[in-house]
Design a protein around this motif. Structure first.
Motif, PDB file in Angstrom:
ATOM      1  N   ARG A  39      -4.447  -1.408  -4.260  1.00 23.02           N
ATOM      2  CA  ARG A  39      -5.248  -0.192  -4.482  1.00 23.02           C
ATOM      3  C   ARG A  39      -5.093   0.785  -3.319  1.00 23.02           C
ATOM      4  N   LEU A  40      -5.228   0.276  -2.107  1.00 26.71           N
ATOM      5  CA  LEU A  40      -5.270   1.185  -0.950  1.00 26.71           C
ATOM      6  C   LEU A  40      -3.912   1.782  -0.609  1.00 26.71           C
ATOM      7  N   THR A  41      -2.846   1.148  -1.063  1.00 27.47           N
ATOM      8  CA  THR A  41      -1.517   1.717  -0.826  1.00 27.47           C
ATOM      9  C   THR A  41      -1.047   2.569  -2.010  1.00 27.47           C
ATOM     10  N   GLY A  42      -1.897   2.704  -3.027  1.00 29.83           N
ATOM     11  CA  GLY A  42      -1.532   3.547  -4.167  1.00 29.83           C
ATOM     12  C   GLY A  42      -0.454   2.926  -5.041  1.00 29.83           C
ATOM     13  N   GLY A 110      -5.558 -10.193   4.130  1.00 28.86           N
ATOM     14  CA  GLY A 110      -6.256 -11.416   4.520  1.00 28.86           C
ATOM     15  C   GLY A 110      -6.523 -11.531   6.006  1.00 28.86           C
ATOM     16  N   ALA A 111      -6.256 -10.502   6.764  1.00 28.46           N
ATOM     17  CA  ALA A 111      -6.446 -10.587   8.221  1.00 28.46           C
ATOM     18  C   ALA A 111      -6.957  -9.266   8.780  1.00 28.46           C
ATOM     19  N   SER A 112      -7.620  -8.487   7.922  1.00 25.75           N
ATOM     20  CA  SER A 112      -8.100  -7.178   8.364  1.00 25.75           C
ATOM     21  C   SER A 112      -9.293  -7.315   9.296  1.00 25.75           C
ATOM     22  N   GLY A 113      -9.490  -6.304  10.120  1.00 23.88           N
ATOM     23  CA  GLY A 113     -10.680  -6.233  10.956  1.00 23.88           C
ATOM     24  C   GLY A 113     -10.605  -7.064  12.224  1.00 23.88           C
ATOM     25  N   ARG A 114      -9.394  -7.516  12.586  1.00 20.85           N
ATOM     26  CA  ARG A 114      -9.251  -8.330  13.809  1.00 20.85           C
ATOM     27  C   ARG A 114      -8.434  -7.587  14.874  1.00 20.85           C
ATOM     28  N   GLY A 115      -8.197  -6.313  14.642  1.00 21.43           N
ATOM     29  CA  GLY A 115      -7.449  -5.523  15.628  1.00 21.43           C
ATOM     30  C   GLY A 115      -5.942  -5.557  15.433  1.00 21.43           C
ATOM     31  N   LEU A 116      -5.494  -6.299  14.430  1.00 26.42           N
ATOM     32  CA  LEU A 116      -4.040  -6.463  14.258  1.00 26.42           C
ATOM     33  C   LEU A 116      -3.374  -5.168  13.806  1.00 26.42           C
ATOM     34  N   GLY A 117      -4.052  -4.450  12.869  1.00 27.38           N
ATOM     35  CA  GLY A 117      -3.460  -3.213  12.350  1.00 27.38           C
ATOM     36  C   GLY A 117      -3.367  -2.138  13.414  1.00 27.38           C
ATOM     37  N   THR A 118      -4.379  -2.046  14.255  1.00 21.51           N
ATOM     38  CA  THR A 118      -4.349  -1.056  15.337  1.00 21.51           C
ATOM     39  C   THR A 118      -3.180  -1.345  16.271  1.00 21.51           C
ATOM     40  N   GLU A 119      -3.042  -2.610  16.665  1.00 24.99           N
ATOM     41  CA  GLU A 119      -1.962  -2.915  17.601  1.00 24.99           C
ATOM     42  C   GLU A 119      -0.590  -2.748  16.952  1.00 24.99           C
ATOM     43  N   LEU A 139       2.351  10.233   8.193  1.00 25.67           N
ATOM     44  CA  LEU A 139       1.892   9.224   7.237  1.00 25.67           C
ATOM     45  C   LEU A 139       0.947   9.858   6.233  1.00 25.67           C
ATOM     46  N   GLU A 140       0.639   9.070   5.214  1.00 25.75           N
ATOM     47  CA  GLU A 140      -0.273   9.527   4.170  1.00 25.75           C
ATOM     48  C   GLU A 140      -1.373   8.475   4.017  1.00 25.75           C
ATOM     49  N   VAL A 141      -2.613   8.921   3.857  1.00 25.94           N
ATOM     50  CA  VAL A 141      -3.715   7.967   3.662  1.00 25.94           C
ATOM     51  C   VAL A 141      -4.651   8.519   2.587  1.00 25.94           C
ATOM     52  N   TYR A 142      -5.046   7.666   1.664  1.00 23.51           N
ATOM     53  CA  TYR A 142      -5.905   8.120   0.570  1.00 23.51           C
ATOM     54  C   TYR A 142      -7.351   8.283   1.047  1.00 23.51           C
ATOM     55  N   PRO A 146     -11.212   4.936   4.343  1.00 23.51           N
ATOM     56  CA  PRO A 146     -11.667   5.392   5.668  1.00 23.51           C
ATOM     57  C   PRO A 146     -11.285   4.449   6.801  1.00 23.51           C
ATOM     58  N   ARG A 147     -11.121   3.151   6.486  1.00 25.17           N
ATOM     59  CA  ARG A 147     -10.740   2.216   7.551  1.00 25.17           C
ATOM     60  C   ARG A 147      -9.357   2.570   8.109  1.00 25.17           C
ATOM     61  N   ALA A 148      -8.403   2.782   7.210  1.00 28.17           N
ATOM     62  CA  ALA A 148      -7.049   3.120   7.678  1.00 28.17           C
ATOM     63  C   ALA A 148      -7.068   4.451   8.429  1.00 28.17           C
ATOM     64  N   ARG A 149      -7.806   5.423   7.902  1.00 26.50           N
ATOM     65  CA  ARG A 149      -7.846   6.723   8.574  1.00 26.50           C
ATOM     66  C   ARG A 149      -8.411   6.576   9.995  1.00 26.50           C
TER      67      ARG A 149
HETATM   68  C1  LIG Z   1      -5.494  -0.236   7.325  1.00 27.72           C
HETATM   69  C2  LIG Z   1      -5.137  -1.516   8.044  1.00 27.72           C
HETATM   70  C3  LIG Z   1      -3.644  -1.537   8.386  1.00 27.72           C
HETATM   71  C4  LIG Z   1      -5.915  -1.605   9.362  1.00 27.72           C
HETATM   72  O1  LIG Z   1      -5.618  -2.799  10.000  1.00 27.72           O
HETATM   73  P1  LIG Z   1      -6.810  -3.756  10.506  1.00 27.72           P
HETATM   74  O2  LIG Z   1      -6.173  -4.897  11.196  1.00 27.72           O
HETATM   75  O3  LIG Z   1      -7.703  -4.059   9.372  1.00 27.72           O
HETATM   76  O4  LIG Z   1      -7.527  -2.778  11.511  1.00 27.72           O
HETATM   77  P2  LIG Z   1      -8.199  -3.094  12.909  1.00 27.72           P
HETATM   78  O5  LIG Z   1      -8.951  -4.382  12.847  1.00 27.72           O
HETATM   79  O6  LIG Z   1      -7.192  -2.948  13.983  1.00 27.72           O
HETATM   80  O7  LIG Z   1      -9.211  -1.861  13.031  1.00 27.72           O
HETATM   81  C5  LIG Z   1     -10.100  -1.545  11.992  1.00 27.72           C
HETATM   82  C6  LIG Z   1     -10.967  -0.404  12.470  1.00 27.72           C
HETATM   83  O8  LIG Z   1     -11.522   0.255  11.321  1.00 27.72           O
HETATM   84  C7  LIG Z   1     -12.931   0.288  11.452  1.00 27.72           C
HETATM   85  N1  LIG Z   1     -13.461   0.264  10.101  1.00 27.72           N
HETATM   86  C8  LIG Z   1     -13.612  -0.789   9.275  1.00 27.72           C
HETATM   87  N2  LIG Z   1     -14.102  -0.372   8.088  1.00 27.72           N
HETATM   88  C9  LIG Z   1     -14.267   0.968   8.194  1.00 27.72           C
HETATM   89  C10 LIG Z   1     -14.717   1.962   7.300  1.00 27.72           C
HETATM   90  N3  LIG Z   1     -15.132   1.662   6.049  1.00 27.72           N
HETATM   91  N4  LIG Z   1     -14.740   3.258   7.725  1.00 27.72           N
HETATM   92  C11 LIG Z   1     -14.309   3.583   8.959  1.00 27.72           C
HETATM   93  N5  LIG Z   1     -13.856   2.667   9.861  1.00 27.72           N
HETATM   94  C12 LIG Z   1     -13.837   1.384   9.466  1.00 27.72           C
HETATM   95  C13 LIG Z   1     -13.271  -0.917  12.310  1.00 27.72           C
HETATM   96  O9  LIG Z   1     -14.542  -0.772  12.912  1.00 27.72           O
HETATM   97  C14 LIG Z   1     -12.124  -0.856  13.318  1.00 27.72           C
HETATM   98  O10 LIG Z   1     -12.325   0.179  14.239  1.00 27.72           O
HETATM   99  P3  LIG Z   1     -12.777  -0.087  15.765  1.00 27.72           P
HETATM  100  O11 LIG Z   1     -11.731  -0.989  16.357  1.00 27.72           O
HETATM  101  O12 LIG Z   1     -12.784   1.279  16.372  1.00 27.72           O
HETATM  102  O13 LIG Z   1     -14.123  -0.740  15.683  1.00 27.72           O
HETATM  103  C15 LIG Z   1      -5.482  -2.788   7.197  1.00 27.72           C
HETATM  104  O14 LIG Z   1      -6.874  -2.872   7.057  1.00 27.72           O
HETATM  105  C16 LIG Z   1      -4.820  -2.774   5.840  1.00 27.72           C
HETATM  106  O15 LIG Z   1      -3.639  -2.955   5.735  1.00 27.72           O
HETATM  107  N6  LIG Z   1      -5.588  -2.580   4.768  1.00 27.72           N
HETATM  108  C17 LIG Z   1      -5.103  -2.683   3.397  1.00 27.72           C
HETATM  109  C18 LIG Z   1      -3.924  -1.759   3.072  1.00 27.72           C
HETATM  110  C19 LIG Z   1      -4.064  -0.394   3.677  1.00 27.72           C
HETATM  111  O16 LIG Z   1      -5.129   0.203   3.676  1.00 27.72           O
HETATM  112  N7  LIG Z   1      -2.942   0.123   4.195  1.00 27.72           N
HETATM  113  C20 LIG Z   1      -2.910   1.473   4.749  1.00 27.72           C
HETATM  114  C21 LIG Z   1      -2.588   2.442   3.663  1.00 27.72           C
HETATM  115  S1  LIG Z   1      -2.593   4.105   4.304  1.00 27.72           S
END
Ligand SMILES: CC(C)(COP(=O)(O)OP(=O)(O)OC[C@H]1O[C@@H](n2cnc3c(N)ncnc32)[C@H](O)[C@@H]1OP(=O)(O)O)[C@@H](O)C(=O)NCCC(=O)NCCS
Length: 191
Positions: A39-42, A110-119, A139-142, A146-149
């Motif tokens: 869903r989140l990647t469209g 399965g591993a979101s919210g642990r800082g992996l995506g940021t790094e 990049l493009e974000v839907y 909001p988490r990805a943004r």
């Molecule tokens: C987007 C994605 C890559 C981020 O990676 P991640 O490992 O989950 O992200 P992190 O744990 O490094 O960081 C998540 C941040 O989002 C924040 N967050 C979580 N839910 C949130 C929400 N609903 N709104 C805003 N911020 C949010 C967290 O607090 C954290 O920020 P912080 O470190 O400043 O506290 C990953 O969640 C993902 O792949 N999701 C599914 C597919 C996707 O969305 N891909 C991107 C398409 S554009």
């Protein structure tokens, strides 16, 4: 000169970005059928479709084999260092050598919210600006992500425009926001 046929492994504290190969197709496929990622990647257009199985392992093996040799994209698998498990994918794509620009995309399952995506995002951006000497990464974000943004803004991407209702999901228009980072804005410590 940017050269995406060079695909190094990037090592951070939490994750390692390893160039993807044909051998990663099965494990990536098992992760990419995640309905949230779809869903989140469209990749799908409705909740019903989100359980759709998508491509076969054989099809994906062919795709990843091609990407491993491509000179316009670098596809990395994201490996969580603590477990050694593949958790997703990060990509620099659409290299435009004349403009020293490219695109970026990422997904983790399965591993979101642990800082992996940021790094992982920081590592890919670092590679783009430092090693490949790029000037712009886009990049493009839907709007429903909001988490990805948040992650992209934290790393240093700025919103620069919106493709209005670029995605139809469950029959509703969803805006796609374009974000970019320029070399002049990049700070190695943060980006
Ligand atoms: C987007 C994605 C890559 C981020 O990676 P991640 O490992 O989950 O992200 P992190 O744990 O490094 O960081 C998540 C941040 O989002 C924040 N967050 C979580 N839910 C949130 C929400 N609903 N709104 C805003 N911020 C949010 C967290 O607090 C954290 O920020 P912080 O470190 O400043 O506290 C990953 O969640 C993902 O792949 N999701 C599914 C597919 C996707 O969305 N891909 C991107 C398409 S554009």
């Amino acid at each position: 000169m940017a050269d995406f046929s060079r695909k190094p492994t990037l090592i951070g504290e939490l994750v390692e970005l390893r160039p993807a190969s044909k051998d990663d197709a099965a494990s990536l496929r098992a992760l990419m059928v995640d309905p949230e990622v779809s869903r989140l990647t469209g990749s799908v257009h409705s909740d019903d479709e989100s359980s759709h199985e998508g491509w076969t392992v054989e099809q994906l093996e062919e795709v990843y084999e091609g990407w491993a040799a491509a000179d316009d994209r670098i596809v990395w698998v994201i490996v969580e260092r603590a477990t050694g498990e593949v958790v997703g994918e990060a990509v620099l794509n659409e290299l435009d050598p004349g403009n020293r620009s490219c695109g970026f995309r990422i997904w983790i399952s399965g591993a979101s919210g642990r800082g992996l995506g940021t790094e992982a995002t920081r590592l890919a951006v670092f590679h783009g600006f430092d090693d490949q000497r790029l000037n712009r990464i886009e990049l493009e974000v839907y709007a429903f992500n909001p988490r990805a943004r948040h992650v992209y803004e934290k790393v240093g991407f700025a919103h620069e425009g919106t493709r209005r209702e670029a995605l139809l999901y469950n029959g509703e228009g969803v805006d796609a926001h374009i974000m970019s980072m320029l070399r002049s804005e990049w700070r190695p410590a943060s980006g």
